[in-house]
Design a protein around this motif. Structure first.
Motif: not given
Ligand code: F6P
Length: 540
Positions: A248-271
């Motif tokens: 919706d913000f205008g970012i193309a689907a192929e340019n979106i890298f996934p994140m998952w609800d099983w990774v907490g924000g403060r533990y996410s630098l490895w994603s």
């Protein structure tokens, strides 16, 4: 384990520890004087990290009491539950699988497969940027990356990119914007040409106020620089678990890298939140960070509790927090490039352990997590160390030293390490009234003068610290260090019987922030407190 069982185990353990502490009034000086093997016996090593925890108020029997408690609360099973992906984030019904983000070898699970696919997407994207195949709207290669994110979507990658400065590529500059204060974004982009700047909008939820506002302003800036709407995709990628909002913000689907609800924000630098690391330092550097963290995961999963680095650090912190009234802990990395480490640690520890209830929702009858603070050594020595040495609070310290010099100025490295060791020694030894008086008299002061001045020179000492030594400040060892602290915080959460993976305390402020914003220029509701009303009037 139920809240009642946990609270009862906790109460019993603390009672034992308190009476142990009362019965055996020791000083750190005495502990060292009575055991010349103390440093050897109270140290452990894993994944290239050496932990000296001998300068703590610990004897074998103290440690045993702490370990007994860890066994009683089934810590080994809890560690196993974390690493095997059980839904240990019980308030959000999810696993906390940051360790799966650094799996090695062939993917074995659905989570690992998703991670492997994401790594491949990151690798290809990094390659496109570095090779110059990815072009901006005027056809120029991308040379500047701006990561827009906050909290866990900022602190980890920001800290790692700075820590790994020698790995940074010459032909790309990476910047971080977090603050909703427009000065952050505008100061950053002031020096950048829009045509070869790419923004990463990093937000797990894609709903964070600060990130959305900064991303909208960045979008306007790119468009104002002449980029046609149809070329925006060349300048924006996102990392998010909210694909719809990112699109919706205008970012193309192929340019979106996934994140998952099983990774907490403060533990996410490895994603993919670590994308700025790969872009700044190379994809292989990011991989090396993962291998270091994985080495620590393996240690955490398999080492006996008494030799397990994260467990030892957590037990020690727990001991000072529960039985010594320590309200804070200071983190002192003696490495310029780890200047951002305490800020990363603050979110990791305080957002995880700043809780008021047990996992089952019972109000805590004992202290939760403590304040984490600190800065790079040796700078702190010339500001707040005065309070560490002579102030009235007991503030346990973690010193972090890097063995190999981080610059060609080797002589300065020797000084840096000497400063580090001497600070923990000064905290331990202190200076007694007698020693202070004697010293003054030796300096030529009269007995009377020495009597008057000596109390001001007393340094109580007997103040605890850990020292961690990492071999080199390279991606592998850094990965291991960060994973060590992640697991320490998890373990401390287990010892406290809380869920370290939610953070609902921050929601109220967000909600009220939106209400205040709405009230600007209007009459504030009468039931708001008069301070809030007056501040609104004064500011707007
Ligand atoms: O408000 C706190 C928090 O949710 C952190 O836990 C998180 O790291 C940060 O905000 C950013 O969240 P997001 O990545 O969803 O923008």
């Amino acid at each position: 384990m139920t809240s009642e069982a946990l609270t009862s185990s906790h109460t019993t353990a603390i009672a034992h520890l308190n009476s142990h502490q009362q019965q055996h009034k020791w000083s750190l000086r005495d502990l060292f004087a009575s055991d010349n093997q103390r440093a050897q016996r109270f140290s452990a090593e894993a994944a290239g990290i050496y932990l000296d925890y001998s300068k703590n108020h610990l004897r074998d029997d103290t440690l045993q009491l702490l370990l007994n408690y860890a066994e009683q609360i089934d810590l080994p099973e809890q560690i196993q539950a974390l690493l095997s992906g059980a839904a240990i984030n019980n308030t959000e019904h999810r696993p906390a699988l940051h360790s799966a983000l650094r799996f090695q070898g062939e993917p074995q699970t659905e989570h690992e497969q998703a991670v492997a696919d994401c790594r491949e997407q990151m690798r290809k994207f990094t390659e496109q940027i570095h090779s110059g195949n990815w072009r901006g709207f005027t056809g120029k290669r991308i040379e500047h990356i701006v990561n827009i994110g906050i909290g866990g979507s900022d602190l980890g990658p920001r800290m790692v990119v700075e820590a790994l400065r020698p790995w940074q590529k010459d032909d790309i500059s990476v910047h971080f914007v977090a603050n909703i204060d427009g000065a952050d974004l505008s100061d950053t982009i002031a020096k950048l040409p829009a045509e070869n700047t790419l923004f990463i909008v990093a937000s797990k939820s894609f709903s964070t106020l600060e990130t959305r506002q900064n991303a909208l302003s960045a979008r306007r800036w790119i468009l104002d620089a002449g980029c046609p709407e149809s070329d925006l995709a060349k300048h924006f990628v996102a990392v998010s678990s909210n694909i719809v909002a990112a699109q919706d913000f205008g970012i193309a689907a192929e340019n979106i890298f996934p994140m998952w609800d099983w990774v907490g924000g403060r533990y996410s630098l490895w994603s993919a939140i670590g994308l700025p690391i790969a872009l700044a330092c190379g994809y292989e550097t990011f991989e090396a960070l993962l291998t270091g963290a994985h080495a620590m995961d393996t240690h955490f999963a398999s080492a006996p509790l008494g030799e397990n680095l994260p467990v030892l650090l957590a037990l020690i912190h727990f001991w000072y927090r529960q039985c010594w009234g320590a309200g804070s802990q200071v983190i002192l990395p003696y490495a310029r490039r780890l200047a951002q480490f305490p800020a990363w640690m603050q979110q990791l520890d305080m957002e995880s352990l700043g809780k008021g209830v047990t996992r089952e929702g019972q109000f805590l009858s004992y202290p939760s997590g403590s304040v984490i603070w600190g800065t790079e050594g040796s700078n702190g020595q010339h500001s707040f160390h005065q309070l560490l040495h002579q102030g009235t609070d007991l503030i346990p310290a973690d010193f972090i030293a890097v063995k190999e010099p981080t610059s060609e100025l080797r002589e300065q490295h020797q000084w840096l390490l000497s400063c580090c060791i001497s600070q923990s020694q000064a905290l331990l030894r202190g200076k007694s009234l007698h020693e202070a008086r004697q010293e003054l008299e030796e300096q030529g002061h009269t007995h009377r003068e020495a009597q008057a001045l000596a109390p001001h020179k007393v340094v109580p000492g007997n103040r605890p610290s850990n020292t961690l030594i990492i071999e080199r400040l390279d991606p592998h060892h850094l990965g291991a260090l960060l994973a060590l602290y992640e697991h320490k915080v998890f373990t401390h959460g287990c010892l406290l019987g809380i869920n370290p993976f939610d953070q609902w305390g921050v929601e109220l402020g967000k909600l009220l922030g939106a209400r205040i914003h709405e009230a600007i220029g209007k009459t504030a509701p009468e039931d708001w407190d008069s301070s809030t009303q007056t501040l609104l009037e004064k500011l707007f």
